[in-house]
Write a protein that holds these residues in place. Structure first.
Motif, mmCIF file in Angstrom:
data_model
loop_
_atom_site.group_PDB
_atom_site.id
_atom_site.type_symbol
_atom_site.label_atom_id
_atom_site.label_comp_id
_atom_site.label_asym_id
_atom_site.label_seq_id
_atom_site.Cartn_x
_atom_site.Cartn_y
_atom_site.Cartn_z
ATOM 1 N N MET A 75 0.858 -1.186 0.000
ATOM 2 C CA MET A 75 0.000 0.000 0.000
ATOM 3 C C MET A 75 0.890 1.229 0.000
ATOM 4 S SD MET A 75 -2.840 1.033 2.895
ATOM 5 C CE MET A 75 -3.858 -0.414 2.542
ATOM 6 N N PRO A 76 0.617 2.239 -0.830
ATOM 7 C CA PRO A 76 1.390 3.479 -0.754
ATOM 8 C C PRO A 76 1.207 4.148 0.601
ATOM 9 C CG PRO A 76 0.079 3.390 -2.770
ATOM 10 C CD PRO A 76 -0.398 2.281 -1.906
ATOM 11 N N ILE A 77 2.257 4.750 1.122
ATOM 12 C CA ILE A 77 2.154 5.502 2.369
ATOM 13 C C ILE A 77 1.423 6.808 2.075
ATOM 14 C CG2 ILE A 77 3.429 6.697 4.187
ATOM 15 C CD1 ILE A 77 5.697 4.658 3.759
ATOM 16 N N PRO A 78 0.267 7.041 2.699
ATOM 17 C CA PRO A 78 -0.485 8.268 2.408
ATOM 18 C C PRO A 78 0.308 9.511 2.808
ATOM 19 C CG PRO A 78 -1.864 6.657 3.537
ATOM 20 C CD PRO A 78 -0.450 6.169 3.637
ATOM 21 N N VAL A 79 0.233 10.529 1.972
ATOM 22 C CA VAL A 79 0.951 11.776 2.237
ATOM 23 C C VAL A 79 0.001 12.946 2.037
ATOM 24 C CG1 VAL A 79 3.200 10.842 1.585
ATOM 25 C CG2 VAL A 79 1.764 11.910 -0.164
ATOM 26 N N GLY A 80 0.369 14.092 2.568
ATOM 27 C CA GLY A 80 -0.425 15.299 2.397
ATOM 28 C C GLY A 80 -1.102 15.725 3.692
ATOM 29 N N GLU A 81 -1.645 16.948 3.681
ATOM 30 C CA GLU A 81 -2.234 17.511 4.893
ATOM 31 C C GLU A 81 -3.454 16.721 5.365
ATOM 32 O OE1 GLU A 81 -3.056 21.623 4.405
ATOM 33 O OE2 GLU A 81 -0.967 22.184 3.979
ATOM 34 N N LEU A 82 -4.307 16.307 4.430
ATOM 35 C CA LEU A 82 -5.490 15.552 4.836
ATOM 36 C C LEU A 82 -5.112 14.207 5.437
ATOM 37 C CD1 LEU A 82 -8.174 16.145 2.050
ATOM 38 C CD2 LEU A 82 -8.418 16.576 4.498
ATOM 39 N N ALA A 83 -4.131 13.547 4.828
ATOM 40 C CA ALA A 83 -3.681 12.263 5.366
ATOM 41 C C ALA A 83 -3.106 12.441 6.756
ATOM 42 C CB ALA A 83 -2.645 11.642 4.435
ATOM 43 N N GLU A 84 -2.337 13.508 6.965
ATOM 44 C CA GLU A 84 -1.753 13.741 8.281
ATOM 45 C C GLU A 84 -2.838 14.020 9.311
ATOM 46 O OE1 GLU A 84 1.532 16.705 10.417
ATOM 47 O OE2 GLU A 84 1.351 16.623 8.231
ATOM 48 N N ALA A 85 -3.836 14.831 8.936
ATOM 49 C CA ALA A 85 -4.921 15.158 9.870
ATOM 50 C C ALA A 85 -5.777 13.938 10.186
ATOM 51 C CB ALA A 85 -5.785 16.275 9.290
ATOM 52 N N ALA A 114 -8.022 9.153 -1.486
ATOM 53 C CA ALA A 114 -8.386 8.823 -0.108
ATOM 54 C C ALA A 114 -8.831 10.044 0.691
ATOM 55 C CB ALA A 114 -7.204 8.137 0.579
ATOM 56 N N ASP A 115 -9.056 11.177 0.033
ATOM 57 C CA ASP A 115 -9.419 12.389 0.755
ATOM 58 C C ASP A 115 -10.641 12.188 1.641
ATOM 59 O OD1 ASP A 115 -7.323 13.705 -0.338
ATOM 60 O OD2 ASP A 115 -8.493 15.070 -1.594
ATOM 61 N N GLU A 116 -11.682 11.535 1.114
ATOM 62 C CA GLU A 116 -12.918 11.391 1.878
ATOM 63 C C GLU A 116 -12.712 10.502 3.098
ATOM 64 O OE1 GLU A 116 -15.469 13.198 1.459
ATOM 65 O OE2 GLU A 116 -14.693 14.122 -0.366
ATOM 66 N N LEU A 117 -11.889 9.481 2.962
ATOM 67 C CA LEU A 117 -11.577 8.620 4.098
ATOM 68 C C LEU A 117 -10.917 9.429 5.210
ATOM 69 C CD1 LEU A 117 -11.137 5.886 5.539
ATOM 70 C CD2 LEU A 117 -9.073 5.594 4.147
ATOM 71 N N PHE A 118 -9.927 10.232 4.862
ATOM 72 C CA PHE A 118 -9.207 10.990 5.883
ATOM 73 C C PHE A 118 -10.044 12.141 6.439
ATOM 74 C CE2 PHE A 118 -5.438 9.319 3.385
ATOM 75 C CZ PHE A 118 -5.286 8.240 4.236
ATOM 76 N N ARG A 119 -10.940 12.710 5.618
ATOM 77 C CA ARG A 119 -11.864 13.717 6.156
ATOM 78 C C ARG A 119 -12.775 13.101 7.206
ATOM 79 N NH1 ARG A 119 -12.338 15.625 0.563
ATOM 80 N NH2 ARG A 119 -11.276 17.647 0.403
ATOM 81 N N ALA A 120 -13.213 11.865 6.949
ATOM 82 C CA ALA A 120 -14.106 11.186 7.890
ATOM 83 C C ALA A 120 -13.423 10.908 9.221
ATOM 84 C CB ALA A 120 -14.607 9.884 7.282
ATOM 85 N N LEU A 121 -12.082 10.824 9.224
ATOM 86 C CA LEU A 121 -11.333 10.486 10.434
ATOM 87 C C LEU A 121 -10.602 11.681 11.036
ATOM 88 C CD1 LEU A 121 -9.823 7.061 9.304
ATOM 89 C CD2 LEU A 121 -11.884 7.477 10.665
ATOM 90 N N ALA A 122 -10.834 12.874 10.492
ATOM 91 C CA ALA A 122 -10.193 14.074 11.023
ATOM 92 C C ALA A 122 -10.726 14.356 12.423
ATOM 93 C CB ALA A 122 -10.452 15.256 10.102
ATOM 94 N N PRO A 123 -9.918 14.987 13.283
ATOM 95 C CA PRO A 123 -10.368 15.246 14.658
ATOM 96 C C PRO A 123 -11.553 16.194 14.691
ATOM 97 C CG PRO A 123 -8.279 16.360 14.193
ATOM 98 C CD PRO A 123 -8.557 15.470 13.034
ATOM 99 N N GLY A 124 -12.385 16.000 15.704
ATOM 100 C CA GLY A 124 -13.541 16.865 15.867
ATOM 101 C C GLY A 124 -14.203 16.607 17.203
ATOM 102 N N GLY A 125 -14.555 17.677 17.915
ATOM 103 C CA GLY A 125 -15.259 17.524 19.170
ATOM 104 C C GLY A 125 -14.366 17.010 20.289
ATOM 105 N N ASP A 126 -14.988 16.391 21.265
ATOM 106 C CA ASP A 126 -14.307 15.900 22.457
ATOM 107 C C ASP A 126 -13.588 14.593 22.142
ATOM 108 O OD1 ASP A 126 -13.505 15.034 24.935
ATOM 109 O OD2 ASP A 126 -15.515 15.002 25.825
#
Length: 296
Positions: free
Chosen positions: A47-57, A177-189
């Protein structure tokens, strides 16, 4: 009795079919996972190692490592038994971070034994420079076949190509994979994280992927400890998940509740419970973490 050539041909065909299924699978397809090799001894996947701001978040490396380990073990199990089966429990031991020049994660997985209705599998994850990143072990259910739709027609030898080291996939992957990483971005408590069981988190059976559930627990535990003023050197040593019920991909609420089991000065035990929209406990994730300075 099949000749060696016929057997080799059959395994190559099985690897191509597995690649076609991975392309069509929601999570693995987004992450660009593929099968390099399949044999009676086990499988090698990448699997490629995901890179970029969304992947990091969105915890790209954590997601990639857990999904790759879980799926590689599942493919090895399917090759061994002729059908897949749900993950019962999975333990991921972190060894080191990928090297700076690494572009791929590569997992080798095999069945070690069968016992009492379960198959026990092991997977080793390395980067493409040879550095070991993680080791995984887990039990998969033996007594039930795959719950997914029937397999697609077997592709011809040119239909699905396994990417080569240094190929273009690592450059083109992050947008997929943008949508995957958006779904897992931090939010709330971070102690009570609510997210949607969306289609971007699905496995081939259209439940939330087991590797994603493990990653959600790990991400929640990291964010929970950071919010509690944890040291910058926070490192996961072991993440262990018990899968109790599937989480349907229906857009419903998926809640991750996280708390300390023991908060030591150097090592911490943290527990996350993943709860479905109907209130049923779906998975329990236990993590062992270190705040000691180390090489990871």
């Amino acid at each position: 009795m099949a000749s060696g050539l016929e057997t080799e041909t059959q395994w190559r065909a099985a690897a191509r079919l597995s690649n076609q299924r991975l392309v069509e699978a929601p999570v693995e397809g987004q992450l660009g996972m593929s099968v390099d090799e399949m044999s009676p001894a086990g499988v090698r996947t990448r699997m490629p190692i995901p890179v970029g701001e969304l992947a990091e978040a969105g915890g790209g490396l954590e997601v990639a490592t857990s999904v790759l380990a879980d799926t590689a073990a599942g493919i090895a199990f399917s090759a061994h038994r002729g059908h897949g089966g749900p993950t019962i429990e999975l333990r991921l031991d972190h060894v080191s971070a990928p090297t700076e020049q690494a572009r791929w994660l590569i997992a080798e997985a095999s069945v070690l034994h069968e016992v009492a209705g379960a198959a026990y599998l092991a997977a080793t994850v390395r980067d493409d420079t040879g550095q070991e990143v993680a080791r995984a072990t887990g039990h998969f259910l033996l007594t039930r076949g795959s719950l997914g739709a029937g397999p697609p027609p077997l592709p011809d030898s040119s239909a699905v190509e396994s990417p080569e080291l240094g190929g273009p996939a690592a450059r083109t992957l992050p947008g997929r994979a943008d949508e995957l990483f958006r779904a897992l971005a931090p939010g709330g408590d971070p102690a009570d994280w609510v997210l949607s069981a969306s289609e971007w988190l699905a496995n081939a059976r259209y439940d939330v992927h087991g590797g994603v559930l493990l990653a959600i627990g790990q991400l929640a535990q990291h964010r929970f400890q950071e919010a509690d003023g944890a040291a910058l050197a926070l490192t996961p040593l072991r993440i262990e998940t018990d899968y109790l019920r599937p989480v349907p991909v229906d857009g419903g609420e998926l809640r991750c509740r996280t708390a300390y089991v023991r908060r030591g000065r150097a090592f911490r035990s943290v527990r996350s419970e993943l709860i479905r929209a109907d209130g049923q406990l779906a998975a329990v994730v236990n993590g062992l973490w270190s705040s000691v300075e180390g090489p990871i």
